[in-house]
Every structure is written in C-alpha cells, then in structure tokens.
Design a protein around this motif. Structure first.
Motif, PDB file in Angstrom:
ATOM      1  N   UNK A  42      55.308  33.190  28.923  1.00  0.00           N
ATOM      2  CA  UNK A  42      55.908  32.083  29.722  1.00  0.00           C
ATOM      3  C   UNK A  42      54.980  31.898  31.015  1.00  0.00           C
ATOM      4  N   UNK A  43      54.065  32.637  31.110  1.00  0.00           N
ATOM      5  CA  UNK A  43      53.348  32.658  32.630  1.00  0.00           C
ATOM      6  C   UNK A  43      52.487  31.467  32.530  1.00  0.00           C
ATOM      7  N   UNK A  44      52.637  30.701  33.580  1.00  0.00           N
ATOM      8  CA  UNK A  44      51.878  29.371  33.767  1.00  0.00           C
ATOM      9  C   UNK A  44      50.761  29.362  34.234  1.00  0.00           C
ATOM     10  N   UNK A  45      50.453  30.513  35.235  1.00  0.00           N
ATOM     11  CA  UNK A  45      49.107  30.548  35.865  1.00  0.00           C
ATOM     12  C   UNK A  45      48.896  31.884  36.293  1.00  0.00           C
ATOM     13  N   UNK A  46      47.748  32.425  35.887  1.00  0.00           N
ATOM     14  CA  UNK A  46      47.489  33.977  36.223  1.00  0.00           C
ATOM     15  C   UNK A  46      47.726  34.324  37.679  1.00  0.00           C
ATOM     16  N   UNK A  92      50.113  33.728  39.301  1.00  0.00           N
ATOM     17  CA  UNK A  92      51.513  33.936  39.243  1.00  0.00           C
ATOM     18  C   UNK A  92      51.580  35.802  39.114  1.00  0.00           C
ATOM     19  N   UNK A  93      50.748  36.318  38.526  1.00  0.00           N
ATOM     20  CA  UNK A  93      50.903  37.797  38.380  1.00  0.00           C
ATOM     21  C   UNK A  93      51.057  38.569  39.377  1.00  0.00           C
ATOM     22  N   UNK A  94      50.368  38.040  40.682  1.00  0.00           N
ATOM     23  CA  UNK A  94      51.072  38.969  41.782  1.00  0.00           C
ATOM     24  C   UNK A  94      52.538  38.817  42.348  1.00  0.00           C
ATOM     25  N   UNK A  95      52.984  37.777  41.987  1.00  0.00           N
ATOM     26  CA  UNK A  95      54.444  37.529  42.291  1.00  0.00           C
ATOM     27  C   UNK A  95      55.399  38.326  41.464  1.00  0.00           C
ATOM     28  N   UNK A  96      54.931  38.573  40.100  1.00  0.00           N
ATOM     29  CA  UNK A  96      55.664  39.249  39.242  1.00  0.00           C
ATOM     30  C   UNK A  96      55.395  40.886  39.366  1.00  0.00           C
ATOM     31  N   UNK A  97      54.393  41.149  40.384  1.00  0.00           N
ATOM     32  CA  UNK A  97      54.213  42.515  40.297  1.00  0.00           C
ATOM     33  C   UNK A  97      53.378  43.314  39.639  1.00  0.00           C
ATOM     34  N   UNK A  98      52.320  42.747  38.827  1.00  0.00           N
ATOM     35  CA  UNK A  98      51.478  43.408  38.069  1.00  0.00           C
ATOM     36  C   UNK A  98      50.716  44.495  38.809  1.00  0.00           C
ATOM     37  N   UNK A 116      47.182  36.134  28.717  1.00  0.00           N
ATOM     38  CA  UNK A 116      47.408  35.272  29.651  1.00  0.00           C
ATOM     39  C   UNK A 116      47.086  35.772  31.096  1.00  0.00           C
ATOM     40  N   UNK A 117      46.577  37.073  31.222  1.00  0.00           N
ATOM     41  CA  UNK A 117      46.255  37.698  32.527  1.00  0.00           C
ATOM     42  C   UNK A 117      44.886  37.225  32.734  1.00  0.00           C
ATOM     43  N   UNK A 118      43.922  36.710  31.918  1.00  0.00           N
ATOM     44  CA  UNK A 118      42.477  36.100  32.087  1.00  0.00           C
ATOM     45  C   UNK A 118      41.746  37.088  32.987  1.00  0.00           C
ATOM     46  N   UNK A 119      41.452  38.322  32.162  1.00  0.00           N
ATOM     47  CA  UNK A 119      40.698  39.343  32.878  1.00  0.00           C
ATOM     48  C   UNK A 119      41.070  39.942  34.024  1.00  0.00           C
ATOM     49  N   UNK A 120      42.344  40.029  34.212  1.00  0.00           N
ATOM     50  CA  UNK A 120      42.907  40.655  35.601  1.00  0.00           C
ATOM     51  C   UNK A 120      43.181  42.072  35.454  1.00  0.00           C
TER      52      UNK A 120
END
Length: 510
Positions: free
Chosen positions: A88-92, A94-100, A116-120
C-alpha cells in the motif's frame, strides 16, 4: 550473486516452508534485509511468520500481516526485526516515515513487495521469491544473494541442514543458541523428544601477519577448525570429565552435532553460586593431577598436537591491551617508548610463570562455558564447553579464569575460598605441591588474562561494533587491581600507574 548462483528449492508443503524459514532465520543478523517477492497468496507473509516464530522460539507467536500498518516490530533480545508490507506504499519517500532506514540500522528487516522501495534497499540483501505450482500446497522458492555476507551465511545454513539430514535428524527444529566473539555459532536442535547442539565452525583462513610474518591466530595458537575440539573433548571424556559426546561430525566442513548438556549454569540472578564454583575448581584440581597427552589421534587418521602456551603466545595476548584498549581510553596509539616499557615490565612475571607447574589449559574456564549437571557425580557435576583452544601451559591460568570470571563478578571472599579449596585438593594429591609458587602464578595469570580481555572487549567494540562488551570493563579493572598487588607484578603495576592510573582508579573502575 549471478542468476546461475541462485538457489532454487521445490517446497512440497507448508511444513517444508517452515523448515526453510528456520534455515534462513538462523543466518539472520543485525543489518540484514530479506526481500520477499511473489504474487498475492504466494506465501510471503507465511514465510515471514515462520522466520519470526523461529527467532522467538515460539510456534504460537502472533504475527499479523502489516498490510495496513506497513510495519510491525519485534524485539527478540539478541535481535530486533521489523516486518514491512509495502503493498500500500503510495510513494517511496514514505519509507523514511515508516522507519525502514532505522530498522535496517538497528536490527533486521523482512520486506514484502520490495519492488515498491525503488532501489532503496541495500545491495547485500537476500532476495527470496515464491512461485505457486500446480499443486496448491507446493511452491518454487528462489533465493538470491550477492557475493557478500548474506551469500556466505546462507550457504552455511543450508549446508548445516543437509548435515543434520545426513546425520538422521531429518526435519529437526533449529533454534539459535549462542554465538561467541569468534565465527563459531551454536544452535539447539530438536527432534521429537531428543535435543542436541549443532556447532557451526567454518575453518578459518590465516589473518594478516602481525609478528614475524605470522598471523595472531598462529602465535596465540587458536583453533582454526573443529579437530582440536573433537580431540580434546574425547580425551576429557575418557578421563571422566563431562565434555559433550560427538553424535555426528563433518570435520572438513566444520559441523558437529553434540550431546546437549542442558542450560543450567553455575550462576543465578545474584551472581556466582558458590557450591557450583567450588565444584568447578575441584574439576581443575582433578584435571591438573592427570597426566594428559600432548598428541591425540582422531578417527579420520589425523591427529591433534596440543600446542604450548609459550612466551610468544602470552605476549601476543597482552599486546591486545596496548593495541586496542589504550587507544580506546586515550584516543591515541601508544608511542614506541610506552610500548617498549609495557612489554619489558612483563618479562620477569612471564619468566616466573614459565617456571611453574604446567598442565592442559582449557583457556576459557568461566561461567559461560560451564554447565551444572546435578544428576552426575564428582568431577562429572560440571559440564565443559569451549575447549578447542586448549594449550599446555601454566596450571594456574584456568584457575584464574574461574576465580576472576570475566563475565560475572566473583567477590574477593569467594576467590579466596576457591583458591584455598584448590590448594587443599592439590596438596592431597601431592604433599609436595608448591603453594607459594602457585599463588604467584595465579596472580600473574589473572593479571595477564584481565589485560588480554580488556583489549579483546575494546576491539569488539571499536572494530566489530559490539558495544555490549564494554559493560565488563569495570569488573576487569577491579580484578586487575587485585592481581597487581602481588610483588612479582611490581613493574607491571608501575606501568599501569604511569599510563592508565586515572582510568583504573576512576569512577568506572571503582
């Protein structure tokens, strides 16, 4: 890792998927990422659930899908793991916000829908994809890792599973038991009502030369494969000591399946249990009264020669303090004059130590490696672990390892009682036992060991990123101050007073 190096496994059913998840879980370490790919319903969440249950050693652990929360964290003590579902990740961004990023920095991460992480995601990750088959219970699982840490650990874990299968422990449950400061790791293996312990100890290549063209491991006589463990353990058992039986072995691969001596140790929440420490010192008195061999034959036709704990070995060990602990404390390496004075101060004590009684030295005879076996009698009360680095050297060394246990504080009154008990037993064996020489050797060995271990624990923090070992510093410094009171160590004490006095006598060392 190239596609040709991928591991593809046909999983017949959910039970087989659970076993594969255990194999992966046993290889998982801090900083690891597992990227789980596959269509909806392929089994990504099921696989993640089995990994987490294996880490928790709880087959009933509730593991909800993080589809709506995006992330769910778990703290297993030795390792924290965060389970992500990025569907359900709308934008990569957002990964910082979810604490990856934080999850990968402080623990490990299981990530569903990693695309969905697009190379991160880090390059050194395990990619695991699940593909449905015609049989609704079956899955084709492909594991891919780069040629780094993940690849090596995954290959070892899968090889250990094959070793267990070949040993007759098919479909056994694997649970992490412990890892030590070396590359060895241990697992508790369960099958029906039987328990065993698996040792995973890959042969170690020589490190860089540190002295006279030789690596540290060769000078300090550290075991580089499992043969010394098997040889020393068999000799100890034949002499009546409780070393674990070897149930199966692959000496070349570095896998052993061992008798499980249990989990009851020699300490409790309050510290050392005096009765058990006294039993342990009785084991040492019995060991030092035996005439043990220098060379031991193995069943595969090879042999192991127990090396000497010689002057060069003693010296390379104390060098850890000046190479690692001193820079850790002062922030700067020692200059040439300081180094020269340090090693010169140890010359007389080491000469005195070499002149004392010698025996087998198991080397790490302290609480983490001692098991209490109340159902056994006499010297068999104490189960022995971690003796692969055994040497022939000062008998007082293992006594010092016990009486000044690096991992838990031994009160000075208990140390005195342990020494008195040991001396009484040795005198009973040999009325000519030289008590003054032993007490001198004990002081030297204890100071040498505390010096070495301070260096090891500083290195584990500064080089290997393992700060938990720093909590032992105050204890070790107190032990060192105890031992340095002996007159034979006067020159060593002067060096410590001039170079590290403020550190030894400061608040952390009190």
């Amino acid at each position: 890792m190239a596609d040709s190096d991928d591991v593809t496994i046909l999983i017949a059913d959910e039970a087989a998927l659970c076993l594969l998840a255990e194999d992966v879980a046993m290889a998982l370490r801090k900083g690891d990422v597992i990227a789980l790919s596959g269509d909806l319903g392929a089994g990504k969440t099921t696989f993640a659930r089995y990994v987490l249950r294996a880490l928790a050693d709880d087959p009933e652990l509730e593991v909800p899908s993080p589809t709506f929360t995006l992330a769910q964290g778990y703290d297993f003590g030795r390792l924290t793991v965060t389970h992500f579902d990025l569907y359900r990740l709308a934008d990569p961004d957002e990964l910082e916000e979810v604490g990856l990023d934080e999850a990968m920095l402080t623990g490990a991460a299981l990530i569903e829908w990693p695309d969905r992480a697009e190379g991160r995601l880090p390059v050194d990750r395990l990619e695991l994809s699940l593909e449905e088959r015609d049989d609704p219970n079956a899955r084709m699982v492909t594991l891919s890792a780069p040629s780094g840490s993940w690849k090596t650990r995954l290959e070892r874990s899968l090889s250990l599973r094959r070793f267990l299968d070949d040993a007759g422990w098919t479909a056994a449950v694997r649970r992490f038991l412990q890892g030590d400061a070396s590359t060895r790791s241990y697992e508790r293996i369960r099958r029906d009502s039987q328990n065993a312990v698996a040792m995973n100890a890959p042969a170690q290549p020589d490190g860089p030369p540190v002295q006279d063209g030789l690596p540290y491991s060769r000078i300090a006589h550290l075991a580089e494969d499992v043969r010394p463990f098997v040889a020393v353990g068999e000799t100890l058992r034949d002499a009546g000591f409780s070393a674990p039986r070897v149930l199966a072995a692959d000496l070349d691969a570095g896998f052993l399946l061992l008798e499980d001596l249990g989990t009851e140790g020699v300490i409790d929440a309050a510290g050392p249990i005096p009765e058990r420490y006294l039993a342990a010192v009785e084991v040492l008195a019995a060991l030092h009264g035996r005439n043990l061999p220098e060379e031991i034959a193995l069943a595969d036709g090879t042999s192991h020669r127990v090396p000497p704990f010689d002057r060069r070995g003693l010296t390379i060990e104390i060098s850890l303090l000046i190479d690692w602990y001193l820079p850790h404390v002062t922030g700067a390496p020692a200059d040439a004059a300081t180094r020269q004075a340090f090693f010169a101060a140890w010359e007389e004590p080491f000469a005195a130590l070499e002149a004392t009684e010698s025996s087998w030295v198991l080397r790490d005879f302290h609480s983490p490696n001692l098991i209490w076996l109340p159902q056994r009698k006499g010297i068999a009360h104490i189960g022995l672990l971690d003796y692969q680095d055994a040497l022939i050297g000062p008998a007082a060394y293992d006594v010092a390892s016990l009486t000044q246990d690096a991992r838990i504080t031994v009160p000075e009154a208990l140390e005195v009682a342990l020494l008195d008990r040991y001396i009484a037993l040795r005198r009973k064996q040999d009325p000519g036992f030289d008590e003054p020489a032993f007490r001198t050797a004990h002081a030297i060995a204890a100071a040498q060991r505390a010096t070495k271990v301070l260096g090891i624990f500083a290195r584990l923090n500064d080089r290997d990123g393992k700060p938990d070992y720093l909590k032992h510093f105050p204890r070790l410094k107190n032990y060192l101050k105890r031992s340095l009171k002996h007159p034979v160590l006067s020159a060593v004490r002067l060096w410590y007073d001039s170079v590290l006095q403020s550190d030894l006598n400061g608040p952390s060392g009190s």
